[in-house]
Design a protein around this motif. Structure first.
Motif, PDB file in Angstrom:
ATOM      1  N   GLY A   1       0.702  -1.256   0.067  1.00 50.81           N
ATOM      2  CA  GLY A   1       0.018   0.046  -0.012  1.00 50.81           C
ATOM      3  C   GLY A   1       0.872   0.996  -0.025  1.00 50.81           C
ATOM      4  N   GLU A   2       0.598   2.373   1.099  1.00 49.63           N
ATOM      5  CA  GLU A   2       1.374   3.358   1.081  1.00 49.63           C
ATOM      6  C   GLU A   2       2.616   3.316   1.859  1.00 49.63           C
ATOM      7  OE1 GLU A   2      -1.364   6.221   2.756  1.00 49.63           O
ATOM      8  OE2 GLU A   2      -2.762   5.811   1.153  1.00 49.63           O
ATOM      9  N   MET A   3       2.914   2.153   2.369  1.00 54.40           N
ATOM     10  CA  MET A   3       4.157   1.772   3.239  1.00 54.40           C
ATOM     11  C   MET A   3       5.327   1.212   2.396  1.00 54.40           C
ATOM     12  SD  MET A   3       2.930   2.753   6.337  1.00 54.40           S
ATOM     13  CE  MET A   3       2.179   3.732   5.621  1.00 54.40           C
ATOM     14  N   TYR A   4       6.480   1.955   2.947  1.00 52.76           N
ATOM     15  CA  TYR A   4       7.517   1.346   1.923  1.00 52.76           C
ATOM     16  C   TYR A   4       8.300   0.124   2.829  1.00 52.76           C
ATOM     17  CZ  TYR A   4       7.394   5.573  -0.656  1.00 52.76           C
ATOM     18  OH  TYR A   4       7.029   6.611  -1.484  1.00 52.76           O
ATOM     19  N   HIS A   5       7.829  -0.384   3.900  1.00 47.69           N
ATOM     20  CA  HIS A   5       8.496  -1.150   4.655  1.00 47.69           C
ATOM     21  C   HIS A   5       7.144  -2.175   5.231  1.00 47.69           C
ATOM     22  CE1 HIS A   5      11.414   1.877   5.211  1.00 47.69           C
ATOM     23  NE2 HIS A   5      12.342   0.641   5.264  1.00 47.69           N
ATOM     24  N   SER A   6       7.532  -3.463   5.363  1.00 49.78           N
ATOM     25  CA  SER A   6       6.724  -4.422   5.977  1.00 49.78           C
ATOM     26  C   SER A   6       7.257  -5.576   6.803  1.00 49.78           C
ATOM     27  CB  SER A   6       5.976  -5.048   4.500  1.00 49.78           C
ATOM     28  OG  SER A   6       6.872  -5.899   3.774  1.00 49.78           O
ATOM     29  N   VAL A   7       6.504  -6.208   7.335  1.00 49.32           N
ATOM     30  CA  VAL A   7       7.031  -7.384   8.470  1.00 49.32           C
ATOM     31  C   VAL A   7       6.189  -8.507   7.959  1.00 49.32           C
ATOM     32  CG1 VAL A   7       7.558  -5.832  10.230  1.00 49.32           C
ATOM     33  CG2 VAL A   7       5.109  -6.609  10.215  1.00 49.32           C
ATOM     34  N   MET A   8       6.613  -9.791   7.921  1.00 48.93           N
ATOM     35  CA  MET A   8       6.129 -10.837   7.803  1.00 48.93           C
ATOM     36  C   MET A   8       5.838 -11.830   9.046  1.00 48.93           C
ATOM     37  SD  MET A   8       5.441 -13.148   5.146  1.00 48.93           S
ATOM     38  CE  MET A   8       6.540 -12.752   3.812  1.00 48.93           C
ATOM     39  N   LEU A   9       4.630 -11.725   9.263  1.00 51.51           N
ATOM     40  CA  LEU A   9       3.985 -12.242  10.667  1.00 51.51           C
ATOM     41  C   LEU A   9       3.425 -13.751  10.590  1.00 51.51           C
ATOM     42  CD1 LEU A   9       2.395  -8.983  11.872  1.00 51.51           C
ATOM     43  CD2 LEU A   9       4.689  -9.677  12.179  1.00 51.51           C
ATOM     44  N   ARG A  10       3.380 -14.274  11.681  1.00 54.98           N
ATOM     45  CA  ARG A  10       2.705 -15.410  12.032  1.00 54.98           C
ATOM     46  C   ARG A  10       1.439 -15.153  12.986  1.00 54.98           C
ATOM     47  NH1 ARG A  10       3.825 -20.746  15.347  1.00 54.98           N
ATOM     48  NH2 ARG A  10       2.436 -22.089  13.995  1.00 54.98           N
ATOM     49  N   LEU A  11       0.384 -14.890  12.375  1.00 56.20           N
ATOM     50  CA  LEU A  11      -0.871 -14.427  13.143  1.00 56.20           C
ATOM     51  C   LEU A  11      -1.636 -15.628  14.133  1.00 56.20           C
ATOM     52  CD1 LEU A  11      -2.385 -11.981  10.575  1.00 56.20           C
ATOM     53  CD2 LEU A  11      -0.847 -11.514  12.493  1.00 56.20           C
ATOM     54  N   PRO A  12      -1.568 -15.457  15.291  1.00 54.98           N
ATOM     55  CA  PRO A  12      -2.276 -16.368  15.882  1.00 54.98           C
ATOM     56  C   PRO A  12      -3.857 -16.719  15.639  1.00 54.98           C
ATOM     57  CG  PRO A  12      -2.055 -14.681  17.453  1.00 54.98           C
ATOM     58  CD  PRO A  12      -1.268 -14.204  16.250  1.00 54.98           C
ATOM     59  N   PRO A  13      -4.408 -17.681  15.900  1.00 56.97           N
ATOM     60  CA  PRO A  13      -5.691 -17.908  15.847  1.00 56.97           C
ATOM     61  C   PRO A  13      -6.561 -17.097  16.873  1.00 56.97           C
ATOM     62  CG  PRO A  13      -5.089 -19.781  16.824  1.00 56.97           C
ATOM     63  CD  PRO A  13      -3.997 -18.845  16.459  1.00 56.97           C
ATOM     64  N   LEU A  14      -7.682 -16.191  16.179  1.00 52.99           N
ATOM     65  CA  LEU A  14      -8.420 -15.440  17.193  1.00 52.99           C
ATOM     66  C   LEU A  14      -7.867 -14.355  18.189  1.00 52.99           C
ATOM     67  CD1 LEU A  14     -11.142 -18.043  17.940  1.00 52.99           C
ATOM     68  CD2 LEU A  14     -11.413 -16.159  16.410  1.00 52.99           C
ATOM     69  N   GLY A  15      -6.604 -13.844  17.613  1.00 49.39           N
ATOM     70  CA  GLY A  15      -5.761 -13.485  18.403  1.00 49.39           C
ATOM     71  C   GLY A  15      -5.383 -11.963  18.167  1.00 49.39           C
ATOM     72  N   VAL A  16      -4.662 -11.090  18.754  1.00 50.83           N
ATOM     73  CA  VAL A  16      -4.343  -9.804  18.706  1.00 50.83           C
ATOM     74  C   VAL A  16      -2.891  -9.829  19.200  1.00 50.83           C
ATOM     75  CG1 VAL A  16      -5.252  -8.846  20.855  1.00 50.83           C
ATOM     76  CG2 VAL A  16      -4.807  -7.208  19.022  1.00 50.83           C
ATOM     77  N   LEU A  17      -2.092  -8.865  18.240  1.00 54.79           N
ATOM     78  CA  LEU A  17      -0.664  -8.787  18.269  1.00 54.79           C
ATOM     79  C   LEU A  17      -0.476  -7.330  18.548  1.00 54.79           C
ATOM     80  CD1 LEU A  17       0.739 -11.270  15.894  1.00 54.79           C
ATOM     81  CD2 LEU A  17       0.488 -11.596  18.270  1.00 54.79           C
ATOM     82  N   PHE A  18       0.605  -6.711  19.398  1.00 53.35           N
ATOM     83  CA  PHE A  18       1.056  -5.370  19.362  1.00 53.35           C
ATOM     84  C   PHE A  18       2.534  -5.597  19.272  1.00 53.35           C
ATOM     85  CE2 PHE A  18      -2.803  -5.479  21.852  1.00 53.35           C
ATOM     86  CZ  PHE A  18      -3.566  -4.225  21.810  1.00 53.35           C
ATOM     87  N   PHE A  19       2.961  -4.611  18.490  1.00 53.29           N
ATOM     88  CA  PHE A  19       4.305  -4.550  18.059  1.00 53.29           C
ATOM     89  C   PHE A  19       4.743  -2.927  18.366  1.00 53.29           C
ATOM     90  CE2 PHE A  19       2.982  -7.982  15.378  1.00 53.29           C
ATOM     91  CZ  PHE A  19       3.924  -8.994  15.593  1.00 53.29           C
ATOM     92  N   LYS A  20       6.028  -2.930  18.768  1.00 54.90           N
ATOM     93  CA  LYS A  20       6.561  -1.600  18.912  1.00 54.90           C
ATOM     94  C   LYS A  20       8.229  -1.622  18.095  1.00 54.90           C
ATOM     95  CE  LYS A  20       7.519   1.991  22.004  1.00 54.90           C
ATOM     96  NZ  LYS A  20       7.028   2.631  23.257  1.00 54.90           N
ATOM     97  N   GLN A  21       8.195  -0.561  17.372  1.00 58.61           N
ATOM     98  CA  GLN A  21       9.572  -0.453  16.648  1.00 58.61           C
ATOM     99  C   GLN A  21      10.558   0.154  17.590  1.00 58.61           C
ATOM    100  OE1 GLN A  21      11.193   2.355  15.236  1.00 58.61           O
ATOM    101  NE2 GLN A  21      12.379   0.956  13.894  1.00 58.61           N
ATOM    102  N   GLY A  22      11.801  -0.414  17.262  1.00 61.63           N
ATOM    103  CA  GLY A  22      12.977  -0.186  17.854  1.00 61.63           C
ATOM    104  C   GLY A  22      13.237  -0.687  19.142  1.00 61.63           C
ATOM    105  N   SER A  23      13.329  -0.205  20.501  1.00 59.22           N
ATOM    106  CA  SER A  23      13.731  -0.750  21.569  1.00 59.22           C
ATOM    107  C   SER A  23      12.809  -1.355  22.464  1.00 59.22           C
ATOM    108  CB  SER A  23      14.367   0.681  22.450  1.00 59.22           C
ATOM    109  OG  SER A  23      13.223   1.343  22.787  1.00 59.22           O
ATOM    110  N   GLY A  24      11.380  -1.713  21.959  1.00 60.97           N
ATOM    111  CA  GLY A  24      10.500  -2.349  22.832  1.00 60.97           C
ATOM    112  C   GLY A  24       9.944  -1.432  23.778  1.00 60.97           C
ATOM    113  N   LEU A  25       9.599  -2.221  24.882  1.00 60.35           N
ATOM    114  CA  LEU A  25       8.766  -1.378  25.867  1.00 60.35           C
ATOM    115  C   LEU A  25      10.028  -0.473  26.680  1.00 60.35           C
ATOM    116  CD1 LEU A  25       6.155  -3.355  27.411  1.00 60.35           C
ATOM    117  CD2 LEU A  25       5.858  -1.215  26.269  1.00 60.35           C
TER     118      LEU A  25
END
Length: 140
Positions: free
Chosen positions: A116-140
């Motif tokens: 789409g409009e993004m120049y970068h992407s990530v390849m993910l493994r999505l859990p069933p009926l799940g939600v994932l949160f990601f933070k770029q860089g140093s994490g929390l």
């Protein structure tokens, strides 16, 4: 007293509430268009949505990916606003929460692949009926 499923759900809600309190991207710009951006909300046949939440500081950016099916999605490509490493900081499917343990082993490296409009992407493994949160860089 409580079943393991109840305990897992209770822990998920506790951790989600704690995460909300410490993550500015989830509350600082609630009423500004700068605080939210869809990454993908049109892939209805897969029942997956992804979006970014932003705080005032550019380092306070979260990617949220939701899989609304009981199927694990392997090699699922999601656009991201920046390159670098994206830490998986919260996963509703971890065994701690009573889930199956499907995830991304702590995070993923963004590739220079446009989506789409993004120049970068990530390849993910999505859990069933799940939600994932990601933070770029140093994490929390």
């Amino acid at each position: 007293m409580y079943s393991s499923r109840h305990s897992g759900l209770k822990r998920w809600v506790e951790d989600l509430n704690s995460f909300y309190r410490v993550e500015p991207a989830l509350y600082q710009q609630d009423f500004s268009r700068d605080g939210f951006q869809w990454m993908d909300c049109n892939y209805t046949e897969k029942s997956v949505i992804s979006f970014v939440r932003r705080g005032h500081n550019p380092d306070d950016t979260l990617l949220v990916v939701c899989n609304f099916t009981p199927v694990v999605r392997e090699n699922y490509l999601v656009g991201v606003p920046e390159g670098g490493y994206w830490f998986e900081v919260l996963n509703s499917d971890t065994e701690l929460y009573g889930g199956s343990g499907v995830g991304n082993f702590g995070g993923v490296e963004a590739d220079l692949v446009s989506i789409g409009e993004m120049y970068h992407s990530v390849m993910l493994r999505l859990p069933p009926l799940g939600v994932l949160f990601f933070k770029q860089g140093s994490g929390l």
